[in-house]
Enzyme design. Structure first.
Site, PDB file in Angstrom:
ATOM      1  N   HIS A   1      48.287  41.120  39.043  1.00 35.70           N
ATOM      2  CA  HIS A   1      47.697  42.141  39.914  1.00 35.70           C
ATOM      3  C   HIS A   1      46.196  42.248  39.629  1.00 35.70           C
ATOM      4  O   HIS A   1      45.763  42.073  38.487  1.00 35.70           O
ATOM      5  CB  HIS A   1      48.386  43.494  39.689  1.00 35.70           C
ATOM      6  CG  HIS A   1      47.925  44.502  40.682  1.00 35.70           C
ATOM      7  ND1 HIS A   1      46.782  45.241  40.496  1.00 35.70           N
ATOM      8  CD2 HIS A   1      48.418  44.844  41.901  1.00 35.70           C
ATOM      9  CE1 HIS A   1      46.601  46.016  41.559  1.00 35.70           C
ATOM     10  NE2 HIS A   1      47.573  45.790  42.430  1.00 35.70           N
TER      11      HIS A   1
ATOM     12  N   GLU B   1      46.408  40.005  48.058  1.00 36.58           N
ATOM     13  CA  GLU B   1      45.830  41.347  48.072  1.00 36.58           C
ATOM     14  C   GLU B   1      44.307  41.245  48.011  1.00 36.58           C
ATOM     15  O   GLU B   1      43.731  41.112  46.917  1.00 36.58           O
ATOM     16  CB  GLU B   1      46.326  42.152  46.867  1.00 36.58           C
ATOM     17  CG  GLU B   1      47.831  42.303  46.825  1.00 36.58           C
ATOM     18  CD  GLU B   1      48.259  43.497  45.972  1.00 36.58           C
ATOM     19  OE1 GLU B   1      48.810  44.435  46.546  1.00 36.58           O
ATOM     20  OE2 GLU B   1      48.008  43.490  44.758  1.00 36.58           O
TER      21      GLU B   1
HETATM   22  P1  PGA Z   1      47.397  50.055  47.908  1.00 36.81           P
HETATM   23  O1  PGA Z   1      47.669  49.165  46.621  1.00 36.81           O
HETATM   24  O2  PGA Z   1      48.586  49.924  48.820  1.00 36.81           O
HETATM   25  O3  PGA Z   1      47.259  51.463  47.369  1.00 36.81           O
HETATM   26  O4  PGA Z   1      46.153  49.562  48.540  1.00 36.81           O
HETATM   27  C1  PGA Z   1      48.236  47.881  46.734  1.00 36.81           C
HETATM   28  C2  PGA Z   1      48.232  47.209  45.388  1.00 36.81           C
HETATM   29  O5  PGA Z   1      47.247  47.336  44.645  1.00 36.81           O
HETATM   30  O6  PGA Z   1      49.213  46.539  45.021  1.00 36.81           O
END
Ligand code: PGA
Length: 252
Positions: free
Chosen positions: A94, A164
């Site tokens: 992450h 992401e």
């Molecule tokens: P968010 O986070 O949906 O709050 O943008 C996603 C993540 O960091 O996995």
């Protein structure tokens, strides 16, 4: 042909009482959902309690990190065999881990291998930061994260990728916009193409690629309508049972 996969990433949130309250409601909201895989990735302290809470439901459990040794003098760390007692999945890489805990693609590669060795399923997170996007380096960054993170891993059947874009992650601010469905799709399709080059077409067609970054009830439908977006990794909007259930029920 790829079953949608909606995963919650609670990050460093919730004590057991709050997790139980969430789950009491959430399991009722999603009890009839069969056509979507549902996962909740929780802090280590909640794994044991949540395992009991979700027993017999259609909700799967995941951790958010692990250390790449099995046991030993690594004070404060949690290993794959420890997680395996409670959970089926683990998030690896992450952007919080990359940014605040200096986890490199090489470290993440060791973590993925260790998770797979112990039969855990992995969601490997990748994504560019805003400076990289502005410099036109998005694809280059993604390619390196894939090549290095997945180095010497031959079988992707227990891996999903979460794309992401770091600039779209809410960090608790509900006004941060998600990537547009088109911008997300462009990178998702690039990831699938890369996996096709590295692993062949069949593997690339089976791989589930989740989108993460401010996914919420109001944008999930449009994002999920994109050809190469197979699911979501949801942070902020996964902390409340009703909003996460709305995302899981995106087809309704
Ligand atoms: P968010 O986070 O949906 O709050 O943008 C996603 C993540 O960091 O996995």
């Amino acid at each position: 042909m790829r079953k949608p996969f909606i995963a919650a990433n609670w990050k460093m949130n919730k004590i057991l009482k709050e997790a139980v309250e969430f789950t009491d409601d959430f399991k009722l909201y999603v009890k009839d959902v069969k056509d979507v895989d549902i996962l909740v990735c929780v802090p280590f302290t909640l794994l044991s309690g949540m395992k009991k809470e979700i027993e017999g439901t259609n909700i799967k459990l995941g951790a958010q990190n692990l250390y790449y040794e099995d046991f030993g003098a690594y004070t404060g760390e949690i290993s794959a065999p420890m997680i395996k007692e409670f959970a089926e999945y683990v998030l690896i890489g992450h952007s919080d881990r990359r940014a605040f805990f200096n986890e490199t693609n090489q470290i993440l590669n060791k973590k993925i291998k260790k998770a797979l060795e112990h039969g855990l399923k992995v969601i490997y997170c990748i994504g560019e930061v805003i400076e990289e996007r502005k410099q036109g380096k998005t694809k280059q960054v993604i390619e390196t994260q894939l090549r290095e993170g997945l180095a010497n891993i031959n079988d992707l059947s227990n891996i999903a990728i979460a794309y992401e874009p770091v600039w779209a992650i809410s960090r608790g601010d509900p006004d941060i916009p998600a990537a547009t469905p088109q911008a997300a799709q462009e990178v998702h399709s690039f990831i699938r193409e890369m996996i096709g080059t590295l692993y062949g077409k069949e593997t690339s067609q089976q791989l589930r690629i989740l989108y993460g970054g401010s996914m919420k009830p109001s944008n999930v439908k449009e994002l999920m309508a994109q050809e190469d977006i197979d699911g979501g990794l949801v942070g902020g909007a996964s902390l409340k049972a009703d909003s996460f259930a709305e995302i899981v029920n995106f087809r309704k």
